[in-house]
Design a protein around this motif. Structure first.
Motif, PDB file in Angstrom:
ATOM      1  N   GLN A 202       0.848  -1.190   0.000  1.00 54.20           N
ATOM      2  CA  GLN A 202       0.000   0.000   0.000  1.00 54.20           C
ATOM      3  C   GLN A 202       0.881   1.236   0.000  1.00 54.20           C
ATOM      4  OE1 GLN A 202      -1.966  -0.930   3.664  1.00 54.20           O
ATOM      5  NE2 GLN A 202      -2.102  -3.008   2.909  1.00 54.20           N
ATOM      6  N   GLU A 203       0.843   1.969  -1.094  1.00 55.90           N
ATOM      7  CA  GLU A 203       1.694   3.151  -1.211  1.00 55.90           C
ATOM      8  C   GLU A 203       0.816   4.350  -1.532  1.00 55.90           C
ATOM      9  OE1 GLU A 203       4.133   2.170  -4.486  1.00 55.90           O
ATOM     10  OE2 GLU A 203       5.232   0.641  -3.406  1.00 55.90           O
ATOM     11  N   SER A 204       1.302   5.524  -1.119  1.00 53.24           N
ATOM     12  CA  SER A 204       0.445   6.692  -1.348  1.00 53.24           C
ATOM     13  C   SER A 204       0.237   6.974  -2.831  1.00 53.24           C
ATOM     14  CB  SER A 204       1.014   7.905  -0.625  1.00 53.24           C
ATOM     15  OG  SER A 204       2.316   8.133  -1.087  1.00 53.24           O
ATOM     16  N   PHE A 207      -2.652   4.947  -4.048  1.00 48.76           N
ATOM     17  CA  PHE A 207      -3.952   5.436  -3.613  1.00 48.76           C
ATOM     18  C   PHE A 207      -4.346   6.721  -4.345  1.00 48.76           C
ATOM     19  CE2 PHE A 207      -2.950   2.837   0.302  1.00 48.76           C
ATOM     20  CZ  PHE A 207      -3.752   1.795  -0.126  1.00 48.76           C
ATOM     21  N   GLN A 208      -3.342   7.576  -4.605  1.00 47.43           N
ATOM     22  CA  GLN A 208      -3.639   8.797  -5.369  1.00 47.43           C
ATOM     23  C   GLN A 208      -4.144   8.431  -6.760  1.00 47.43           C
ATOM     24  OE1 GLN A 208      -0.099  11.184  -5.451  1.00 47.43           O
ATOM     25  NE2 GLN A 208      -0.213  11.522  -3.250  1.00 47.43           N
ATOM     26  N   GLU A 209      -3.481   7.430  -7.341  1.00 49.55           N
ATOM     27  CA  GLU A 209      -3.870   6.990  -8.685  1.00 49.55           C
ATOM     28  C   GLU A 209      -5.310   6.455  -8.685  1.00 49.55           C
ATOM     29  OE1 GLU A 209      -0.714   4.810 -10.759  1.00 49.55           O
ATOM     30  OE2 GLU A 209      -2.268   3.424 -11.442  1.00 49.55           O
ATOM     31  N   GLU A 243     -10.453   3.741   2.355  1.00 46.50           N
ATOM     32  CA  GLU A 243     -10.273   5.195   2.531  1.00 46.50           C
ATOM     33  C   GLU A 243     -10.033   5.902   1.214  1.00 46.50           C
ATOM     34  OE1 GLU A 243      -7.272   6.178   5.387  1.00 46.50           O
ATOM     35  OE2 GLU A 243      -8.347   5.034   6.931  1.00 46.50           O
ATOM     36  N   SER A 244      -9.240   5.286   0.323  1.00 47.88           N
ATOM     37  CA  SER A 244      -8.922   5.988  -0.923  1.00 47.88           C
ATOM     38  C   SER A 244      -9.868   5.623  -2.056  1.00 47.88           C
ATOM     39  CB  SER A 244      -7.485   5.693  -1.340  1.00 47.88           C
ATOM     40  OG  SER A 244      -7.322   4.305  -1.483  1.00 47.88           O
ATOM     41  N   ALA A 245     -10.174   4.362  -2.197  1.00 48.52           N
ATOM     42  CA  ALA A 245     -10.964   3.965  -3.366  1.00 48.52           C
ATOM     43  C   ALA A 245     -12.447   3.775  -3.026  1.00 48.52           C
ATOM     44  CB  ALA A 245     -10.399   2.672  -3.948  1.00 48.52           C
ATOM     45  N   ASN A 246     -12.790   3.791  -1.764  1.00 43.03           N
ATOM     46  CA  ASN A 246     -14.164   3.616  -1.307  1.00 43.03           C
ATOM     47  C   ASN A 246     -14.935   2.568  -2.113  1.00 43.03           C
ATOM     48  OD1 ASN A 246     -16.396   3.923   0.265  1.00 43.03           O
ATOM     49  ND2 ASN A 246     -17.194   5.689  -0.880  1.00 43.03           N
ATOM     50  N   PHE A 247     -14.402   1.358  -2.119  1.00 49.31           N
ATOM     51  CA  PHE A 247     -15.049   0.290  -2.881  1.00 49.31           C
ATOM     52  C   PHE A 247     -16.394  -0.085  -2.257  1.00 49.31           C
ATOM     53  CE2 PHE A 247     -11.970  -1.384   0.113  1.00 49.31           C
ATOM     54  CZ  PHE A 247     -12.707  -2.298   0.829  1.00 49.31           C
ATOM     55  N   GLY A 248     -17.288  -0.593  -3.116  1.00 41.24           N
ATOM     56  CA  GLY A 248     -18.621  -0.962  -2.633  1.00 41.24           C
ATOM     57  C   GLY A 248     -18.854  -2.462  -2.626  1.00 41.24           C
ATOM     58  N   ALA A 249     -17.821  -3.216  -3.026  1.00 41.19           N
ATOM     59  CA  ALA A 249     -17.953  -4.673  -3.057  1.00 41.19           C
ATOM     60  C   ALA A 249     -16.571  -5.298  -2.957  1.00 41.19           C
ATOM     61  CB  ALA A 249     -18.634  -5.099  -4.358  1.00 41.19           C
ATOM     62  N   ILE A 250     -16.555  -6.548  -2.531  1.00 35.92           N
ATOM     63  CA  ILE A 250     -15.285  -7.285  -2.409  1.00 35.92           C
ATOM     64  C   ILE A 250     -15.404  -8.587  -3.198  1.00 35.92           C
ATOM     65  CG2 ILE A 250     -13.737  -8.508  -0.794  1.00 35.92           C
ATOM     66  CD1 ILE A 250     -14.723  -6.630   1.430  1.00 35.92           C
ATOM     67  N   ILE A 251     -14.336  -8.946  -3.907  1.00 35.25           N
ATOM     68  CA  ILE A 251     -14.251 -10.293  -4.487  1.00 35.25           C
ATOM     69  C   ILE A 251     -13.041 -10.967  -3.845  1.00 35.25           C
ATOM     70  CG2 ILE A 251     -13.871 -11.682  -6.572  1.00 35.25           C
ATOM     71  CD1 ILE A 251     -15.301  -9.535  -8.182  1.00 35.25           C
ATOM     72  N   VAL A 252     -13.262 -12.102  -3.235  1.00 31.48           N
ATOM     73  CA  VAL A 252     -12.166 -12.822  -2.586  1.00 31.48           C
ATOM     74  C   VAL A 252     -11.663 -13.897  -3.551  1.00 31.48           C
ATOM     75  CG1 VAL A 252     -11.431 -14.104  -0.561  1.00 31.48           C
ATOM     76  CG2 VAL A 252     -13.253 -12.416  -0.354  1.00 31.48           C
TER      77      VAL A 252
END
Ligand code: GDP
Length: 301
Positions: A202-204, A207-209, A243-252
């Motif tokens: 996890q790099e800043s 997350f900016q990208e 926090e950065s991408a605010n995803f609404g779903a997860i795929i495991v």
């Protein structure tokens, strides 16, 4: 402990309850101890496990007290089994409905996650899944970080007979994402999947990208691709992406391997985000829809 072993252990604990001649608090405590040990061994977060124990105890006690001695032993067993089943379901159910692609609308799905988690593979699997259901689907490769990423997309999309977009020369992932989405929208695609770059940690910059690509393509749904085998690290990783991408779903992904799976369960609770699919192999059709109740029922056998 892999998920199948967790299922066996939970099952064994619950069936030992059936053999107990009297069901009292001591029996309940012993059962909960076994259930909690199995969950901890599978990497479920220790706080979540403690909460589960407490909630089951409170629920069961309240029912026993309200019905007094009239509760027959068999009923008491049912009450306990149901309380444990319900709490296991709520571990994987944040009570949030994930986005469902709609026909006649360009549904943009952005995939995020660390490198190696199975993002590119899953993007193609998703495209195949929706294509089979009558959605004209395509993939935009906005991963300019990893050498060979576009080639990988090209190969797997070609194999899956899914349209794709990417560039060997453009180095700005935001520009590629915007161009690809705009092109496919014009061409009336129903599901446009944007594969983003991963990095190893996890790099800043990463997350900016994610934020910039998100602003450029305005996804209807952002999905975190999470590798089941990362264990407890899943919780921190999912929080950081939330926090950065605010995803609404997860795929495991990689649920077919030796993954414990409990870390992914903790990620659901940490981010209050539902799992929508499980990746169960390297083939393009190895993608199973996820629903909390059938998952727990199957786990318990
Ligand atoms: P990315 O770096 O996140 O895009 O990851 P890739 O899609 O390149 O996948 C990394 C590796 O994981 C590849 O060897 C995939 O075949 C493998 N992989 C992805 N999903 C699964 C899965 O559900 N099960 C298994 N066994 N392997 C998977």
């Amino acid at each position: 402990m892999v998920l199948a072993d967790l299922g066996r252990k939970l099952n064994a604990a619950l069936s030992s309850l059936n053999r107990a001649p009297v069901v009292d608090e001591k029996v309940l405590d012993a059962l909960l101890k076994e259930v909690c040990a199995a969950l901890l061994e599978s990497d479920v977060n220790v706080k979540l496990v403690a909460q589960l124990r407490q909630k089951v105890k409170t629920k069961v006690k309240a029912i026993f007290e309200s019905s007094g001695d009239k509760t027959k032993e068999a009923n008491r067993k049912n009450v306990i089994q149901k309380a444990i089943y319900d709490e296991l379901v709520s571990l994987v159910d944040p009570g949030v409905e994930p986005y469902k692609p709609k026909k006649g609308h360009p549904n943009v799905i952005m995939a995020v996650g660390l490198q190696g988690n199975g993002k590119t593979t899953t993007c193609t699997k998703l495209a195949v899944h929706y294509q089979k259901r009558g959605f004209k689907s395509c993939i935009v490769c906005a991963d300019t970080f990893r050498a060979g990423a576009f080639d990988q997309t090209r190969q797997s999309a070609t194999k899956a007979k899914v349209a794709y977009f990417g560039s060997y020369t453009e180095t700005d992932p935001v520009a590629i994402a915007a161009q690809g989405v705009s092109k496919f929208k014009k061409e009336k695609f129903d599901v446009i999947i944007v594969d983003t770059s991963g990095r190893h940690k996890q790099e800043s910059e990463l997350f900016q990208e994610m934020v910039q690509i998100g602003e450029a393509v305005q996804p209807d749904m952002t999905v975190l691709i999470l590798d089941a085998s990362i264990g407890q690290a899943a919780e921190a990783q999912s929080r950081a992406f939330k926090e950065s991408a605010n995803f609404g779903a997860i795929i495991v992904t990689k649920m077919d391997g030796h993954a414990r799976g409990g870390g992914a369960i903790s990620a659901v609770a940490a981010t209050q985000t539902p799992i929508i699919f499980l990746g169960t192999g390297e083939h393009l059709t190895d993608l199973d829809r996820f629903s909390p109740q059938p998952f727990i029922s199957k786990l318990l056998g």
